[in-house]
Scaffold this motif. Sequence first.
Motif, short mmCIF file in Angstrom:
data_model
loop_
_atom_site.label_atom_id
_atom_site.label_comp_id
_atom_site.label_asym_id
_atom_site.label_seq_id
_atom_site.Cartn_x
_atom_site.Cartn_y
_atom_site.Cartn_z
N VAL A 21 -27.42 -7.58 29.98
CA VAL A 21 -27.24 -6.19 29.39
C VAL A 21 -27.44 -4.93 30.08
N LEU A 22 -27.36 -3.59 30.57
CA LEU A 22 -28.14 -3.09 30.76
C LEU A 22 -27.89 -2.16 29.79
N VAL A 23 -28.55 -1.93 29.01
CA VAL A 23 -29.24 -0.71 28.07
C VAL A 23 -29.64 0.62 28.63
N VAL A 90 -22.51 -8.72 34.39
CA VAL A 90 -23.66 -7.76 34.30
C VAL A 90 -22.02 -6.59 33.38
N ILE A 91 -22.95 -6.25 32.93
CA ILE A 91 -22.65 -4.85 31.84
C ILE A 91 -23.28 -3.78 31.56
N ALA A 92 -22.96 -2.78 32.29
CA ALA A 92 -23.85 -1.67 32.20
C ALA A 92 -22.80 -0.79 31.28
N THR A 93 -23.71 -0.43 30.15
CA THR A 93 -23.37 0.15 28.60
C THR A 93 -23.50 1.84 29.02
N GLY A 94 -22.69 2.34 28.15
CA GLY A 94 -23.18 3.97 28.07
C GLY A 94 -24.66 4.55 27.55
#
Length: 192
Positions: A21-23, A90-94
């Motif tokens: 998870v990309l924050v 792979v999750i790119a979050t707001g």
Amino acid sequence: MLRYRGVSIWTVRVKAKKNVVLVGPMGTGKTTIGKLLAKELQFEFVDSDREIEARCGADIPWIFDVEGEVGFRGREKSVIADLSQRDAVVIATGGGAVVDPDNQIALKENGFIVYLHTSVEQQYQRTRKDRKRPLLRSEDPLSVLKKLMSVREPIYRSIADLIISTDSKRPKGVVRDIVKTLRASREETVER
């Protein structure tokens, strides 16, 4: 059950499928880096903002205009809950997704959290011409970015498993650093 150095093989496989998870704030490169990272890991890539748009049939600025930030955050919470249940993504979050404690829990539960850090000045340079960012529709977007960072950075840092600066790195270099850390953490998990 098969075991490797005292760890069940099943456990190792589950950990290997854990999401990444990309924050981080807007303009830090979550989408660009996320796509490259997913390709490298052979994971699916999902940008939570694009997923919200796909489900809603409208873009983020429209959602903000019609439903306000509260409406958008409700949609975001639902998407984060769904994405967090998947594996090998792979999750790119707001940028603001981590403000909601439920989102923090959901993302952390099945995800290795990478905080992509960038300076406010770099954020401003990367986002100043982007008209699709509702929170930056302001006379002074730099002040908005500073305020958002002061509120959100402690949260990013508190949930992160890894913090990487993107200010002076190319996306491929950031991806290499993330992959190296993931491999090291997986090897450590296997050896336990």
